[in-house]
Design an enzyme around this catalytic site. Structure first.
Site, PDB file in Angstrom:
ATOM      1  CE  LYS A 111      -4.460  -1.368   1.839  1.00  0.00           C
ATOM      2  NZ  LYS A 111      -5.507  -1.055   2.816  1.00  0.00           N
ATOM      3  CE  LYS A 194      -8.762  -8.471  -1.327  1.00  0.00           C
ATOM      4  NZ  LYS A 194      -8.503  -8.311   0.089  1.00  0.00           N
ATOM      5  CE  LYS A 197     -14.385  -1.672   0.243  1.00  0.00           C
ATOM      6  NZ  LYS A 197     -13.755  -2.487   1.022  1.00  0.00           N
TER       7      LYS A 197
END
Ligand code: TRP
Length: 334
Positions: A111, A194, A197
């Protein structure tokens, strides 16, 4: 009865991945567990969220959970920031966890990306807050996607070190529940990533509020390879996009890869995608309608979340107060 805790971030519209990988499993656990379901808004702000959007997304996530069958009467549904104990225990855990442990977290590396220096401090200590979420309730079972396994190991390490440092047996070990054939729903554009969102491409995911046309179009455009579907599961080896679509079909039909291939082995993706889109619309349309019904009555969602927070606090506050006493804090006389 074992106590279950799980959390889901309100950082966007929930996706098919959230539904198949998490929400649907949550609903199944309600029959024989005491469940605490949390919309983790404190985790969401580890990357900046527009305030209006965060509020709206929290309501939408709660509405989706309710529409999917989360039961706020017999179980608990609430927003994380409404129960102060999470943050209070997280601070103690910030002081228990070692920097070396956090440095090993692969999700932080993913991230934060190349610009680590510019990531928020909250993103770095995110796993400590997640450990606090669970341990504040002495929950012992935690359903999560495969990507959260490492964070649960960290939560167990934190519990052990707390117990050791303070010479107590206070926080129990937790058992990850990694459930279902679709624990990992992948991107429709790249079968090795994956479904998320936060993926910049809308085409990469099915949103839980997509209508039938949007679903059909996204499935038709989903990346595949030129071969027909194999007859057996072994034939999915090295074909991540094919495996993903077959896995999604299997999860929606509540069966497994093998039986999907029994029906579609040898057929081309044109035929298979049409069947997949039809099945998906059939399963998601009722949830979609129910979610909209909830969102038409925002006040009722807010009331459910607030009642849930009060019941959650009644469990967490005494546990966290005891942890504070063990640490040596004087505490408040109430
Ligand atoms: N980190 C989890 C995720 O992104 C969400 C989460 C926060 C969670 N706190 C939790 C999951 C506690 C399980 C238990 O998926």
């Amino acid at each position: 009865m074992q106590r279950v805790f799980s959390g889901i971030q309100p950082s966007g519209i929930p996706t098919l991945g959230n539904y198949l990988g998490a929400i649907r499993n949550w609903v199944g656990l309600q029959s024989d567990h005491e469940c605490i379901w949390c919309v983790v808004d404190l985790h969401a702000i580890t990357v900046f969220q527009d305030p209006k959007a965060l509020r709206q997304q929290t309501l939408e996530m709660a509405a989706t959970l309710l529409a999917c069958g989360v039961d706020p009467q017999n179980h608990i549904l609430f927003a994380q920031s409404s129960v102060r104990s999470h943050v209070q225990l997280a601070w103690i855990f910030n002081c228990v966890a070692r920097i070396g442990w956090l440095n090993r977290m692969t999700q932080f590396k993913d991230k934060a990306g190349k610009d680590r220096e510019n990531a928020s401090a909250g993103l770095y200590v995110y796993p400590n807050l997640m450990a606090a979420d669970i341990h504040a309730y002495h929950a012992t079972r935690v359903p999560v996607g495969d990507d959260q396994r490492q964070h649960l190991e960290l939560a167990n390490d934190i519990a052990k070190k707390f117990n050791f440092d303070y010479g107590v047996e206070f926080f129990p070990q937790i058992e990850p529940l990694i459930l279902g054939p679709a624990a990992r729903v992948m991107s429709l554009r790249d079968g090795t990533k994956k479904m998320s969102k936060s993926d910049p491409s809308e085409q990469s995911r099915i949103n839980m509020n997509d209508d039938g046309d949007a679903i059909a179009l996204k499935i038709r455009r989903a990346k595949t390879d030129p071969e027909p579907l194999p007859d057996a599961v072994a034939g999915l080896e090295g074909r991540p996009e094919a495996r993903n679509l077959v896995g999604i079909y299997a999860a929606l039909a509540e069966t497994d890869h093998a039986s999907v291939l029994q029906d579609f082995g040898g057929k081309g993706f044109g035929t298979f995608k049409e069947a997949l889109a039809e099945l998906m619309v059939e399963k998601l349309a009722p949830i979609n309608n129910e979610t909209r019904r909830w969102l038409d009555d925002e006040g009722s969602i807010v009331r459910i979340l607030q009642a849930g927070a009060e019941r959650a606090a009644a469990i967490a506050d005494p546990i966290v107060a005891e942890a504070e006493r063990l640490v040596g804090f004087i505490g408040l006389q109430r």
